[in-house]
Design a protein around this motif. Structure first.
Motif, PDB file in Angstrom:
ATOM      1  N   ILE A 115    -100.876  28.274  94.135  1.00 44.42           N
ATOM      2  CA  ILE A 115     -99.698  29.242  93.891  1.00 44.42           C
ATOM      3  C   ILE A 115     -99.306  29.163  95.451  1.00 44.42           C
ATOM      4  CG2 ILE A 115    -101.483  31.574  94.347  1.00 44.42           C
ATOM      5  CD1 ILE A 115     -97.702  31.153  92.650  1.00 44.42           C
ATOM      6  N   ASP A 116     -99.951  29.010  96.143  1.00 50.43           N
ATOM      7  CA  ASP A 116     -99.990  29.162  97.714  1.00 50.43           C
ATOM      8  C   ASP A 116     -99.170  28.066  98.298  1.00 50.43           C
ATOM      9  OD1 ASP A 116    -101.666  31.782  98.406  1.00 50.43           O
ATOM     10  OD2 ASP A 116    -102.926  30.679  98.273  1.00 50.43           O
ATOM     11  N   LEU A 117     -98.777  26.661  97.239  1.00 51.57           N
ATOM     12  CA  LEU A 117     -99.033  25.817  98.117  1.00 51.57           C
ATOM     13  C   LEU A 117     -97.312  26.058  97.168  1.00 51.57           C
ATOM     14  CD1 LEU A 117     -98.311  22.629  98.811  1.00 51.57           C
ATOM     15  CD2 LEU A 117     -99.244  22.295  96.767  1.00 51.57           C
ATOM     16  N   LEU A 118     -96.735  26.782  96.505  1.00 50.45           N
ATOM     17  CA  LEU A 118     -95.712  27.107  95.995  1.00 50.45           C
ATOM     18  C   LEU A 118     -95.338  27.554  96.621  1.00 50.45           C
ATOM     19  CD1 LEU A 118     -93.403  27.101  93.425  1.00 50.45           C
ATOM     20  CD2 LEU A 118     -95.145  28.950  93.036  1.00 50.45           C
ATOM     21  N   TRP A 119     -95.998  28.615  97.542  1.00 46.98           N
ATOM     22  CA  TRP A 119     -94.657  29.155  98.916  1.00 46.98           C
ATOM     23  C   TRP A 119     -95.023  28.462  99.623  1.00 46.98           C
ATOM     24  CZ3 TRP A 119     -93.110  32.453  94.573  1.00 46.98           C
ATOM     25  CH2 TRP A 119     -94.492  33.292  94.024  1.00 46.98           C
ATOM     26  N   ALA A 263     -78.649  32.574 102.189  1.00 49.59           N
ATOM     27  CA  ALA A 263     -78.892  31.464 101.336  1.00 49.59           C
ATOM     28  C   ALA A 263     -81.111  31.501 101.624  1.00 49.59           C
ATOM     29  CB  ALA A 263     -79.585  30.383 100.341  1.00 49.59           C
ATOM     30  N   ALA A 264     -81.146  31.242 103.096  1.00 49.92           N
ATOM     31  CA  ALA A 264     -82.092  30.448 102.884  1.00 49.92           C
ATOM     32  C   ALA A 264     -83.122  31.890 104.076  1.00 49.92           C
ATOM     33  CB  ALA A 264     -82.364  29.901 104.929  1.00 49.92           C
ATOM     34  N   ILE A 265     -82.428  32.583 103.838  1.00 43.25           N
ATOM     35  CA  ILE A 265     -83.132  34.123 104.239  1.00 43.25           C
ATOM     36  C   ILE A 265     -84.184  34.192 102.981  1.00 43.25           C
ATOM     37  CG2 ILE A 265     -83.434  36.462 104.891  1.00 43.25           C
ATOM     38  CD1 ILE A 265     -80.943  36.251 106.963  1.00 43.25           C
ATOM     39  N   ALA A 266     -83.600  34.972 102.395  1.00 46.40           N
ATOM     40  CA  ALA A 266     -83.490  35.311 100.475  1.00 46.40           C
ATOM     41  C   ALA A 266     -84.502  34.204 100.212  1.00 46.40           C
ATOM     42  CB  ALA A 266     -82.506  34.870  99.407  1.00 46.40           C
ATOM     43  N   LEU A 267     -85.137  33.270 100.503  1.00 48.54           N
ATOM     44  CA  LEU A 267     -85.870  32.262 100.156  1.00 48.54           C
ATOM     45  C   LEU A 267     -87.275  32.771 100.834  1.00 48.54           C
ATOM     46  CD1 LEU A 267     -84.199  28.951  99.509  1.00 48.54           C
ATOM     47  CD2 LEU A 267     -85.125  29.918  98.013  1.00 48.54           C
ATOM     48  N   VAL A 268     -87.194  32.717 102.093  1.00 55.01           N
ATOM     49  CA  VAL A 268     -88.083  32.820 102.751  1.00 55.01           C
ATOM     50  C   VAL A 268     -88.468  34.066 102.712  1.00 55.01           C
ATOM     51  CG1 VAL A 268     -87.348  31.210 104.855  1.00 55.01           C
ATOM     52  CG2 VAL A 268     -86.927  33.341 104.625  1.00 55.01           C
ATOM     53  N   VAL A 269     -87.438  35.267 101.925  1.00 53.68           N
ATOM     54  CA  VAL A 269     -88.577  36.519 102.098  1.00 53.68           C
ATOM     55  C   VAL A 269     -88.996  36.459  99.907  1.00 53.68           C
ATOM     56  CG1 VAL A 269     -87.560  38.852 100.735  1.00 53.68           C
ATOM     57  CG2 VAL A 269     -86.604  37.816 103.583  1.00 53.68           C
ATOM     58  N   MET A 270     -88.508  35.142  99.894  1.00 52.72           N
ATOM     59  CA  MET A 270     -88.901  35.782  98.373  1.00 52.72           C
ATOM     60  C   MET A 270     -90.458  34.551  98.681  1.00 52.72           C
ATOM     61  SD  MET A 270     -85.897  33.913  96.083  1.00 52.72           S
ATOM     62  CE  MET A 270     -87.096  33.237  94.591  1.00 52.72           C
ATOM     63  N   ALA A 271     -90.672  33.797  99.087  1.00 49.18           N
ATOM     64  CA  ALA A 271     -91.719  33.097  99.530  1.00 49.18           C
ATOM     65  C   ALA A 271     -93.458  34.208 100.434  1.00 49.18           C
ATOM     66  CB  ALA A 271     -91.904  31.920 100.851  1.00 49.18           C
ATOM     67  N   SER A 272     -92.767  35.379 100.862  1.00 53.56           N
ATOM     68  CA  SER A 272     -93.356  35.644 101.831  1.00 53.56           C
ATOM     69  C   SER A 272     -93.886  37.006 101.102  1.00 53.56           C
ATOM     70  CB  SER A 272     -92.892  36.308 103.050  1.00 53.56           C
ATOM     71  OG  SER A 272     -92.553  35.453 103.555  1.00 53.56           O
ATOM     72  N   THR A 273     -92.868  37.496 100.018  1.00 55.56           N
ATOM     73  CA  THR A 273     -93.449  38.148  99.080  1.00 55.56           C
ATOM     74  C   THR A 273     -94.047  37.945  98.039  1.00 55.56           C
ATOM     75  OG1 THR A 273     -91.323  39.057  99.280  1.00 55.56           O
ATOM     76  CG2 THR A 273     -92.730  39.682  97.472  1.00 55.56           C
ATOM     77  N   GLY A 274     -93.776  36.225  98.045  1.00 55.72           N
ATOM     78  CA  GLY A 274     -94.974  36.410  96.606  1.00 55.72           C
ATOM     79  C   GLY A 274     -96.461  35.914  97.223  1.00 55.72           C
ATOM     80  N   ALA A 275     -96.480  35.832  98.494  1.00 56.53           N
ATOM     81  CA  ALA A 275     -97.847  35.657  99.576  1.00 56.53           C
ATOM     82  C   ALA A 275     -98.534  36.385  99.261  1.00 56.53           C
ATOM     83  CB  ALA A 275     -97.567  34.444 100.605  1.00 56.53           C
ATOM     84  N   THR A 276     -97.659  37.452  99.449  1.00 53.22           N
ATOM     85  CA  THR A 276     -98.743  39.324  99.270  1.00 53.22           C
ATOM     86  C   THR A 276     -98.885  39.458  98.399  1.00 53.22           C
ATOM     87  OG1 THR A 276     -96.600  39.407 101.366  1.00 53.22           O
ATOM     88  CG2 THR A 276     -97.791  41.374 100.198  1.00 53.22           C
TER      89      THR A 276
END
Length: 281
Positions: A115-119, A263-276
Motif C-alpha cells: 500500500i505504501d508503494l501505491l501511494w 491535477a498534480a496537486i489533487a494526486l499528491v494530496v490523495m497520496a499523502s492522505t492515503g499514507a496518513t
C-alpha cells in the motif's frame, strides 16, 4: 501548545507550509542578498535563535551524538545551499518537484508494504504532470535542474540521518546544534558570493522572518515528528511539497496554475492522505 506536543502528522504538514512560505519570501531578496547570501542569513540567524532558546550543554553531548549532529548539520547546509541556488535559476514549483525525487526514491526503496508503494506511485504520477518533460519546457536551465536534483539527494540523506539523530538526542537541541554545523557550510558560501555585504536593517528583518519560517520552526517540527513516524511515512507525507510550493507560488509570486498542475496537486494530496490513513491503521 508547545512544538514538541504537536502530533507527528500535523507537525510535518505545518513544517511543509512553513518551509514553502519561507522559500517564496526568500526568493524576493535574491536580487539583494543572492541565493547563497540568503541561505547564510537564514541558517545563521536560525542557529543563533535556537541556541539562545534551547541553550544546549555542549559538555554533555556524547561522541555518538556529535557524530550524528555533525552529519545532520552538514547535510542540512548542503541541501539548503543547493536548493536556493536552483531556485535562483528555475521556478519554485519546478525546483521543489525535482528536489522531491530524492525522498520519493527513499520512500519506494525502504517500503515493505504494498500500500505504501501505491501511494508513492500515485505521488510520482502527480509529479509527472508538473515535471519538465513536456515540449513546453525546453528552456529550463539545466544547471538549475541539476542543483534541484542534488538538493533532493541531500534531502533523502537528511531524512535518514535526522531519524537516527532524533533517537539519541532531544529534538530541539539536535536542530540547534545541527544548524550551528550547517552554518559552517552556508556562511562561507555566502561570503564567497559577496552579497552579505549588502545586508541592511530591512533585509535583516526579512532574514529573521525567513529563518523562522524556513529553518527554526519546520526543522524543530520535523525532528520531533521523526521520533514517532518511520522514514518512509515521513517521505510520503512530504509529497505535499510540490503542491504547497504551487500554492505559495500562486499566493506570493502570482504564478498561475494550469489544469495539469491542479491535477498534480489533487494526486499528491490523495497520496499523502492515503499514507496518513495507512499509518493510523
Amino acid at each position: 501548545m508547545k512544538i514538541k506536543n504537536i502530533p507527528p502528522i500535523p507537525a510535518v504538514l505545518l513544517a511543509i507550509v512553513s518551509v514553502q512560505g519561507g522559500a517564496a519570501i526568500a526568493k524576493g531578496i535574491f536580487p539583494i542578498m543572492g541565493p547563497a547570501g540568503t541561505v547564510a542569513l537564514r541558517i545563521g540567524l536560525s542557529a543563533i535563535m535556537l541556541l539562545a532558546i534551547h541553550k544546549p550543554n555542549f559538555s554533555k553531548i556524547t561522541t555518538k551524538q556529535w557524530k550524528f549532529a555533525a552529519c545532520y548539520g552538514l547535510v542540512l547546509g548542503a541541501m539548503n545551499t543547493a536548493f536556493y541556488l536552483s531556485l535562483s535559476k528555475i521556478p519554485l514549483g519546478l525546483a521543489v518537484t525535482l528536489e522531491f525525487i530524492g525522498p520519493l526514491v527513499l520512500a519506494i526503496s525502504t517500503s515493505r508494504k504494498g500500500i505504501d508503494l501505491l501511494w508513492a506511485l500515485l505521488a510520482a504520477l502527480g509529479i509527472a504532470f508538473i515535471a519538465p518533460w513536456s515540449g513546453n519546457n525546453n528552456n529550463i536551465d539545466l544547471i538549475g535542474a541539476a542543483l534541484a536534483l542534488l538538493a533532493g539527494a541531500f534531502w533523502a540523506a537528511y531524512i535518514v540521518i535526522g531519524g537516527k539523530l532524533s533517537q539519541v538526542m532531544d529534538g530541539s537541541k539536535a536542530v540547534s546544534i545541527g544548524l550551528l554545523v550547517a552554518s559552517i557550510v552556508a556562511i562561507p558560501a555566502g561570503i564567497i558570493e559577496g552579497n552579505l555585504l549588502q545586508l541592511n536593517f530591512t533585509t535583516l528583518l526579512m532574514g529573521l522572518g525567513i529563518a523562522l519560517l524556513s529553518s527554526a520552526i519546520p526543522y524543530t517540527l520535523e525532528m520531533n515528528a521523526l521520533k514517532h513516524i518511520p522514514a518512509k511515512t515521513f517521505s510520503i507525507l512530504m509529497s505535499l511539497e510540490p503542491a504547497v510550493a504551487a500554492f505559495c507560488g500562486l499566493l506570493f509570486l502570482h504564478e498561475q496554475l494550469s489544469v495539469y498542475e491542479w491535477a498534480a496537486i489533487a494526486l499528491v494530496v490523495m497520496a499523502s492522505t492515503g499514507a496518513t490513513l495507512s499509518k493510523t491503521k
